[in-house]
Write an enzyme that holds these catalytic residues in place. Sequence first.
Site, PDB file in Angstrom:
ATOM      1  N   LYS A 539       0.860  -1.181   0.000  1.00  0.00           N
ATOM      2  CA  LYS A 539       0.000   0.000   0.000  1.00  0.00           C
ATOM      3  C   LYS A 539       0.890   1.223   0.000  1.00  0.00           C
ATOM      4  CE  LYS A 539      -3.838   1.675   2.875  1.00  0.00           C
ATOM      5  NZ  LYS A 539      -4.697   1.275   3.992  1.00  0.00           N
ATOM      6  N   ASP A 635     -14.890   1.618   9.892  1.00  0.00           N
ATOM      7  CA  ASP A 635     -15.132   1.518   8.458  1.00  0.00           C
ATOM      8  C   ASP A 635     -15.381   0.059   8.071  1.00  0.00           C
ATOM      9  OD1 ASP A 635     -15.573   2.610   5.999  1.00  0.00           O
ATOM     10  OD2 ASP A 635     -13.451   2.817   5.466  1.00  0.00           O
TER      11      ASP A 635
END
Length: 846
Positions: A539, A635
């Site tokens: 990432k 989330d």
Amino acid sequence: MLWILYLVFISIFVKAEQIEERRPFFINCGSDSVTNAEGRKWIGDSLSTGNWSLSFLGIMVSTSSIKGDAEYKFLYKTARIYNTSSHYNFTVPPGSYCVRLHFHPFLFAGFNPNDSLFDVLANNLKLVSNFNVSGEISWRNLINNSSSTSLVKEYFLNVNSYELLIEFLPSSGSFAFVNAIEVIPVPDAIFLGFVRKVGNSGFVAPLGVGGHGLETMYRLNVGGPVISPSFDQLLWTKWETDERYMFSVNAASTMTNISNISYVSPNDSFFAPLLVYETARTMINNEVAEKRFNLSWRFEVDPNFEYLVRLHFCELYYDKPNQRDFRIYINNKTAADDYDVFVKAGGMNKAYHEDYVDAMSMQIDTLWVQLGPDTLASTPGTDALLNGLEIFKLSHNANLAHGPDKINGDEPGAAYKRHKSKSFLAAFSAGFAALITISLASAALFFFKRRNVANQEKPLGWHPLSLHEMMGSTAKARLAKLPLISTSSTPCNRIGRRFSLGEIRAATANFDQSLVIGSGGFGKVYKGEIGNGFLVAIKRANPFSKQGLTEFETEVDLLSKLRHRHLVSMIGYCEEENEMILVYEYMANGTLRSHLYGSDLPSLSWKQRVEVCIGAARGLHYLHTGAETCIIHRDVKTTNILLDENLVAKIADFGLSKPGPTLDHTHVSTAVKGSFGYLDPEYYRKQQLTHKSDVYSFGVVLFEVICSRPVINPTLPKDQINLAEWALRWQRQRSLQSIVDPRLDGDYSLESLRKFGEIAEKCLSDEGRNRPTIGEVLWHLEYVLQLHEAYIQCQVDNSCTKSSLPFADFSFILPDTNKVQGETSSNAEGETISSLQGRSVQSLFY
Ligand SMILES: *[C@@H]1O[C@H](CO)[C@@H](O)[C@H](O)[C@H]1NC(C)=O
Ligand SMILES: *[C@@H]1O[C@H](CO)[C@@H](O)[C@H](O)[C@H]1NC(C)=O
Ligand SMILES: *[C@@H]1O[C@H](CO)[C@@H](O)[C@H](O)[C@H]1NC(C)=O
Ligand SMILES: *[C@@H]1O[C@H](CO)[C@@H](O)[C@H](O)[C@H]1NC(C)=O
Ligand SMILES: *[C@@H]1O[C@H](CO)[C@@H](O)[C@H](O)[C@H]1NC(C)=O
Ligand SMILES: *[C@@H]1O[C@H](CO)[C@@H](O)[C@H](O)[C@H]1NC(C)=O
Ligand SMILES: *[C@@H]1O[C@H](CO)[C@@H](O)[C@H](O)[C@H]1NC(C)=O
Ligand SMILES: *[C@@H]1O[C@H](CO)[C@@H](O)[C@H](O)[C@H]1NC(C)=O
Ligand SMILES: *[C@@H]1O[C@H](CO)[C@@H](O)[C@H](O)[C@H]1NC(C)=O
Ligand SMILES: *[C@@H]1O[C@H](CO)[C@@H](O)[C@H](O)[C@H]1NC(C)=O
Ligand SMILES: *[C@@H]1O[C@H](CO)[C@@H](O)[C@H](O)[C@H]1NC(C)=O
Ligand SMILES: *[C@@H]1O[C@H](CO)[C@@H](O)[C@H](O)[C@H]1NC(C)=O
């Protein structure tokens, strides 16, 4: 007649004498010759003598060329393979022994070492279980940035009889192998005597190899070079350097002896060669008298075991007491205070050691050793010193391979197990895209926590790790408080490996577009390959995304402290030049959403769906309750639930996570963030985040799993746009089966679906206090699975009647939401959310 008696007498005498002699065995497995090397005589295991034997010859294999590892090249050319259980039987006098097993996999004729899987027992002490040598080596190489091709495992155990059996037990259909075995007698005193239990107000307990087996986990020559086995003619130990285990190497300086050193007692030479004591680390030399930081080392260990920490000391510089006075901490607990090496050893240049035992609790797999100032000590000098450090794992129920029984489906030895699973890496979420993250307060984008004061009073001469020159000062300030580059001594469970940018570039073909598997506000996620064939998800933060910076920070901070079977593991990170990069395990099966809709992937069965939900609930449950500080994910959605190659669900993306409320607060106030369609209306209304916000989002996930449709679909008629509202209406009418994913094709038990719907409904209760905890959700989901399995079973048996269910009636103990809200009306906030369709979310909120 007499001479016969005499002969009998002689042979008995000779035999007894032979046996009482405690000599080491150095066995070269799969060989039929004798090799002399570095002062040791290695005997091929085909040449077994009267004092040891092999129960089954197995298969001898050899290779002509050995790459890598210079050490033991002559030993590693041969190996013995067992395709069935076998043991080495050593006839040895009772006492303590060190057993070392050497493994060097190579392509054995007809046997691929990658297929090898086995257990090893020594006198019924389980040393390893389901051991995959190749996997273990790859994992270590990955973690250590090394390219080793071999592995040595070392144990200490006690032999009570005259027999030491080392058994190799291949897993079914697999095989075991070994390249060399050392059996070295050690004085019982090496693990005898009394030892302090840390954090138990100086409680002293006897420690003996007698009651335990031990495995050497780490052996470090602190502040000095690698010491190879040939420097230790007694135990042939190898000492690693300590640098990579230090939390902040810059906090320490090294020193070597300035005059001759000696052991406190001559018998101590067994504990460590003098070489170990010739070098040491002390606190960094600077002009600041008061050194307010710790020297810290941290080690990855298996949870649920007790560990013996052995510290080796030798005062190399001061020739009087009270010059160096410090505290020893193990796992944040004070193990000793007012510690003066000069006083303890009775002088300068005297080598000795000190032992401590501490237990690692559930789910904690980082062992900390810290030396720091003792503010209460009357001494002027605050400085610390350490020459050597060893960590041994103590067996539990004759087992060194697995922790005691687990709860919560949590695995002991997570670090070990992680790489044991066949291909432990997988695809990172593709779900950054297309999801609207709403943010009510723009201030939240820049939220700062104040750095703690201690950090600002950092000593002179301090070298903060390289920060990117290109980065703005705010970014720098923020990065500076990251644990990974923190200049403070604040402990942090950081174990992940640091990757160089070059390595990351190599892994991703210089960030090749074709390797992008996800993207979002934060940046892009690439599929990459590190070392020899390890797949990872990389990432890469967009360096210009301020929001990204905060999230990066949060994620690194949290992930470094978390490890759980149902959370995506972070392998390492890279912060070089202008880059912030995280390296995760690669999740082969991608996101849960991709298995529900929007792709050509085959549909999941009902059982698989329930199992995935159970896994995800476990991960959340760990976040909420199991971790050191409880954490709210914020989330939860189907793109943040990833599936590994075995469809095991793992929670990902902690970018928005926040530490949860402490005991005296029931919520944390924060700007509303989260994903549209999953957002808890109460959180959004009150701007107060609680665990129940995650439960709400999880309820939406449950409905998504049933219906296989997006949570928000603006192309549908108005009353169907929002999945939560729409499904809830069907659920309240108890007709969920009308909207169930047609691809399930009726292949589920109605009862389990009904129960599943009830759980989802409770999760979506308007008020958080009426929602179940994630633990309750988990419990009920497990019941759903049982209902479904009972149904499958009775279908198989052709005996489906209601009474055949394993549980007659199972009262639902969740709070009843129907009393709180009307049957059909959806709440005001729900309306607000659904009425947002088609408009710009940003414009509405700013
Ligand atoms: C085993 O026996 C042989 C002779 O039979 C002897 O030379 C050797 O030293 C013995 N080894 C040990 C470790 O006792
Ligand atoms: C083990 O290997 C040998 C030689 O390859 C073979 O003869 C034997 O049948 C094998 N035994 C098992 C249990 O597979
Ligand atoms: C190990 O060897 C000893 C001595 O040869 C023998 O008495 C014993 O039975 C052997 N043990 C096993 C399990 O084969
Ligand atoms: C073992 O597996 C690794 C990858 O997992 C592969 O790189 C290697 O070539 C394999 N070794 C053999 C001998 O097949
Ligand atoms: C052992 O690990 C290697 C490398 O990770 C892997 O390729 C292999 O499949 C594993 N073997 C088994 C039997 O799990
Ligand atoms: C590499 O890592 C493992 C565990 O992660 C450790 O035990 C080992 O000593 C390390 N160093 C080397 C040189 O393998
Ligand atoms: C350090 O100690 C060793 C003994 O272990 C000794 O041989 C060496 O000479 C010492 N170094 C100095 C500088 O005195
Ligand atoms: C150190 O030891 C060596 C012999 O081991 C001796 O010759 C030397 O004089 C000693 N040095 C000091 C400073 O004591
Ligand atoms: C050192 O070892 C010998 C023999 O094992 C023993 O007799 C002696 O008491 C030991 N000395 C100390 C100080 O422990
Ligand atoms: C030790 O304390 C620090 C904070 O003071 C914490 O971050 C760390 O996780 C703790 N470690 C352990 C093992 O409890
Ligand atoms: C050193 O570490 C211990 C244990 O983690 C902690 O309690 C202490 O505050 C630390 N000391 C300093 C000066 O940071
Ligand atoms: C890893 O090792 C390679 C080669 O030994 C080296 O070039 C690279 O810089 C190392 N990476 C890190 C982050 O230390």
